[in-house]
Design a protein around this motif. Sequence first.
Motif, PDB file in Angstrom:
ATOM      1  N   PHE A   1       2.625  -6.682 -12.131  1.00 56.30           N
ATOM      2  CA  PHE A   1       1.779  -5.501 -12.041  1.00 56.30           C
ATOM      3  C   PHE A   1       2.052  -4.792 -10.715  1.00 56.30           C
ATOM      4  CE2 PHE A   1      -2.916  -3.906 -12.130  1.00 56.30           C
ATOM      5  CZ  PHE A   1      -2.464  -2.637 -12.435  1.00 56.30           C
ATOM      6  N   SER A   2       2.839  -3.725 -10.769  1.00 56.87           N
ATOM      7  CA  SER A   2       3.143  -2.984  -9.546  1.00 56.87           C
ATOM      8  C   SER A   2       2.990  -1.477  -9.709  1.00 56.87           C
ATOM      9  CB  SER A   2       4.585  -3.291  -9.088  1.00 56.87           C
ATOM     10  OG  SER A   2       5.528  -2.815 -10.038  1.00 56.87           O
ATOM     11  N   ASP A   3       2.431  -1.030 -10.825  1.00 56.34           N
ATOM     12  CA  ASP A   3       2.313   0.417 -11.043  1.00 56.34           C
ATOM     13  C   ASP A   3       0.991   0.924 -10.471  1.00 56.34           C
ATOM     14  OD1 ASP A   3       3.594   2.778 -12.818  1.00 56.34           O
ATOM     15  OD2 ASP A   3       1.404   2.879 -12.888  1.00 56.34           O
ATOM     16  N   ASP A   4       1.071   1.765  -9.435  1.00 48.54           N
ATOM     17  CA  ASP A   4      -0.128   2.256  -8.758  1.00 48.54           C
ATOM     18  C   ASP A   4      -0.962   3.183  -9.628  1.00 48.54           C
ATOM     19  OD1 ASP A   4       0.440   0.803  -6.553  1.00 48.54           O
ATOM     20  OD2 ASP A   4       1.091   2.469  -5.290  1.00 48.54           O
TER      21      ASP A   4
ATOM     22  N   VAL B   1      -0.507 -10.163  -5.610  1.00 49.23           N
ATOM     23  CA  VAL B   1      -1.667 -10.492  -4.788  1.00 49.23           C
ATOM     24  C   VAL B   1      -2.333  -9.218  -4.277  1.00 49.23           C
ATOM     25  CG1 VAL B   1      -2.397 -11.532  -2.598  1.00 49.23           C
ATOM     26  CG2 VAL B   1      -0.878 -12.795  -4.128  1.00 49.23           C
ATOM     27  N   GLN B   2      -1.537  -8.251  -3.853  1.00 54.75           N
ATOM     28  CA  GLN B   2      -2.101  -6.984  -3.368  1.00 54.75           C
ATOM     29  C   GLN B   2      -2.864  -6.272  -4.485  1.00 54.75           C
ATOM     30  OE1 GLN B   2      -1.802  -7.548   0.041  1.00 54.75           O
ATOM     31  NE2 GLN B   2      -1.498  -5.350   0.152  1.00 54.75           N
ATOM     32  N   ALA B   3      -2.292  -6.250  -5.680  1.00 56.87           N
ATOM     33  CA  ALA B   3      -2.970  -5.614  -6.812  1.00 56.87           C
ATOM     34  C   ALA B   3      -4.256  -6.354  -7.160  1.00 56.87           C
ATOM     35  CB  ALA B   3      -2.036  -5.562  -8.027  1.00 56.87           C
ATOM     36  N   ILE B   4      -4.207  -7.687  -7.126  1.00 63.16           N
ATOM     37  CA  ILE B   4      -5.399  -8.484  -7.429  1.00 63.16           C
ATOM     38  C   ILE B   4      -6.521  -8.176  -6.449  1.00 63.16           C
ATOM     39  CG2 ILE B   4      -6.302 -10.852  -7.325  1.00 63.16           C
ATOM     40  CD1 ILE B   4      -3.609 -11.732  -8.564  1.00 63.16           C
ATOM     41  N   ASN B   5      -6.210  -8.148  -5.169  1.00 63.12           N
ATOM     42  CA  ASN B   5      -7.243  -7.897  -4.170  1.00 63.12           C
ATOM     43  C   ASN B   5      -7.838  -6.501  -4.308  1.00 63.12           C
ATOM     44  OD1 ASN B   5      -6.931 -10.456  -3.143  1.00 63.12           O
ATOM     45  ND2 ASN B   5      -5.591  -9.841  -1.462  1.00 63.12           N
ATOM     46  N   THR B   6      -7.001  -5.531  -4.650  1.00 62.24           N
ATOM     47  CA  THR B   6      -7.516  -4.180  -4.876  1.00 62.24           C
ATOM     48  C   THR B   6      -8.436  -4.146  -6.090  1.00 62.24           C
ATOM     49  OG1 THR B   6      -5.513  -3.215  -3.906  1.00 62.24           O
ATOM     50  CG2 THR B   6      -6.868  -1.766  -5.264  1.00 62.24           C
ATOM     51  N   MET B   7      -8.073  -4.844  -7.154  1.00 59.43           N
ATOM     52  CA  MET B   7      -8.932  -4.897  -8.339  1.00 59.43           C
ATOM     53  C   MET B   7     -10.260  -5.570  -8.016  1.00 59.43           C
ATOM     54  SD  MET B   7      -6.434  -5.509 -11.662  1.00 59.43           S
ATOM     55  CE  MET B   7      -5.454  -6.874 -11.034  1.00 59.43           C
TER      56      MET B   7
ATOM     57  N   GLY C   1       3.357  -9.176   5.323  1.00 58.40           N
ATOM     58  CA  GLY C   1       4.494  -9.308   4.425  1.00 58.40           C
ATOM     59  C   GLY C   1       4.161  -8.958   2.990  1.00 58.40           C
ATOM     60  N   TYR C   2       2.921  -9.171   2.599  1.00 57.03           N
ATOM     61  CA  TYR C   2       2.487  -8.838   1.243  1.00 57.03           C
ATOM     62  C   TYR C   2       2.470  -7.325   1.032  1.00 57.03           C
ATOM     63  CZ  TYR C   2       1.072 -13.691   0.595  1.00 57.03           C
ATOM     64  OH  TYR C   2       1.075 -15.056   0.473  1.00 57.03           O
ATOM     65  N   ARG C   3       2.058  -6.601   2.070  1.00 58.32           N
ATOM     66  CA  ARG C   3       2.050  -5.137   1.954  1.00 58.32           C
ATOM     67  C   ARG C   3       3.469  -4.599   1.839  1.00 58.32           C
ATOM     68  NH1 ARG C   3      -2.367  -6.047   5.383  1.00 58.32           N
ATOM     69  NH2 ARG C   3      -1.136  -5.887   7.293  1.00 58.32           N
ATOM     70  N   LEU C   4       4.391  -5.218   2.566  1.00 57.54           N
ATOM     71  CA  LEU C   4       5.790  -4.798   2.450  1.00 57.54           C
ATOM     72  C   LEU C   4       6.343  -5.126   1.066  1.00 57.54           C
ATOM     73  CD1 LEU C   4       8.352  -3.651   3.659  1.00 57.54           C
ATOM     74  CD2 LEU C   4       8.833  -5.899   4.653  1.00 57.54           C
ATOM     75  N   ALA C   5       6.001  -6.308   0.566  1.00 56.00           N
ATOM     76  CA  ALA C   5       6.445  -6.678  -0.784  1.00 56.00           C
ATOM     77  C   ALA C   5       5.910  -5.701  -1.812  1.00 56.00           C
ATOM     78  CB  ALA C   5       6.000  -8.099  -1.112  1.00 56.00           C
ATOM     79  N   GLU C   6       4.652  -5.302  -1.654  1.00 56.98           N
ATOM     80  CA  GLU C   6       4.058  -4.334  -2.576  1.00 56.98           C
ATOM     81  C   GLU C   6       4.796  -2.999  -2.513  1.00 56.98           C
ATOM     82  OE1 GLU C   6      -0.285  -2.270  -3.478  1.00 56.98           O
ATOM     83  OE2 GLU C   6       0.293  -2.788  -1.426  1.00 56.98           O
TER      84      GLU C   6
END
Length: 547
Positions: A412-415, A449-455, A535-540
């Motif tokens: 899941f990477s589609d903003d 992980v970034q998408a999960i935390n935003t959700m 690093g997670y933000r960069l991966a995102e």
Amino acid sequence: MLVPVIIMAHLDNRGGTVMATATGGRQESGGFPGIFAITTVSLLLTGLAACASQNPASDANAIQATAPPAEPGPRSRVATRDTYLVPASAQQSDYGSFSRHVNGTVGLLGIMLKTYTTDPLVRPFSTARSLGFLIKNTLIDFATQTLISMVRLPEATRTPVPPVTTGPGMNLEEWERVLDGITGSTPNTGSIEFLIDGNEYFPALIESIENADESIHLRTYIFDNDDFAIQIADLLKQRSREIDVKIMMDGIGTLTGGLATASSLPASFEPPASIAHYLRSDSEISARILTNPWFSGDHTKVTIVDRDVAFVGGMNIGREYRYDWHDLMVRVEGDVVKALARDSDDAWAKSGMFGDLAALFRYFRRPELFTPEDGYPIRILYTRAQHSQIYKAQLAAIRRARNYIYIENPYFSDDTILFELIAARRRGVDVRFVIAEKGDMMLMDMSNVQAINTMLDNGIRVYVYPEMTHVKAAIVDDWLMIGSANLDKLSMRVNSEVNLATSHPEAVRELKERLFQADFEISLELKKQLPAGPGYRLAEAVADIFL
């Protein structure tokens, strides 16, 4: 440490040809294509370097969870544990011996050579179109992501998350008419049988292969070279002496799939160097390896038997899908199968020596007239470089949702989809998302992980499936869509994908009960954010742009 070309190629099951193709080194001259490829490789290497230093498992604040013991199996491995998304590097799967790496590198170079020497001659229009839409979509997506992160999301999240409403869902008859206009498609008729996990799908597939009378046309992203894939290959070779057997497999997908070793693979098994050569050897199989122009791939998983039965969904041919991963396929009958067969015929013609000329000839042929058969409306939705029916349908459904949205997807990477889910939740819609605890690519795991935390920040209920779930399914207000497409740029914009959709009540009820309700029960619902660093933000960011 693997050589960079192999690391970047291993995006096995999400259409991961982007970085592998970019490392082919085909252009030494200047110009935008060369700059674009160099930038792509540089950013991914940076992201991978950042990812390598991050490990969610080491964080002392991992979420505690307890679940009841269950019988072993791909859907029931839950125990008392610290819960986090396990990065791919922490799993037992590996890439085998050094000689396999060498063979893989040679194979990759061969695919790249064919892609950028033969394809421009045989498929000049398709090659140029892929590049044009890749550039266009990348620029549009970057602008959209910037607008969402800087303007739309801050505005949407200023007010508290409201409670879930219990009103009626969207009008499905009206929605189907809207879909006609949005996608430029109309439904066929047929019936769907859900096949959950390999223990339901592969016996049904094998039975259909054994009983086929005329033809088997198999189109897959990965045809692995492990022990189980070899069993399927041997059966297809046997049947090819009696009936027509055609196999299309994606070049980069099959190559990288063959390099990865499933943790359950017997140690004594020695795979063939080339599954395509193995399939052709001592058989009448017509096998084609599809090329990957401009980072694109054929991520489709469709098998058509006698043009009467089709299997569609997310499973490739390999041991992981039979024994290890949670996944979904459907068996369909009716005139929808003939429409799927026509698309398969188009892809086969285009992949041959006449390329775009053959595709053009088929485009202007007399349309086939399908005799209506028993069943209910089933709509075929595609992703093509120039037109993503899947993406448009998914976004439109989320925007119109009034009651509930259930989604299960591993990547899941589609903003834009993320923002629309947040907007739906703030309309009072019950939004739930199931995602894997253990993914198969570290970069994408970190982006997840970034998408999960935003959700979680926005009231969306997130469930962590206890193993790898490769399911791609959604139900929005009693309209379902399943297939091969992930929720990332590759599946929404770049690769070839096939999904099926219907609002037939019985099909929706069965998928809701057998898949979603079952997975909600077996999964852990997260109650607070997962640990994540810079690093997670960069991966995102890398995943948003390239994956």
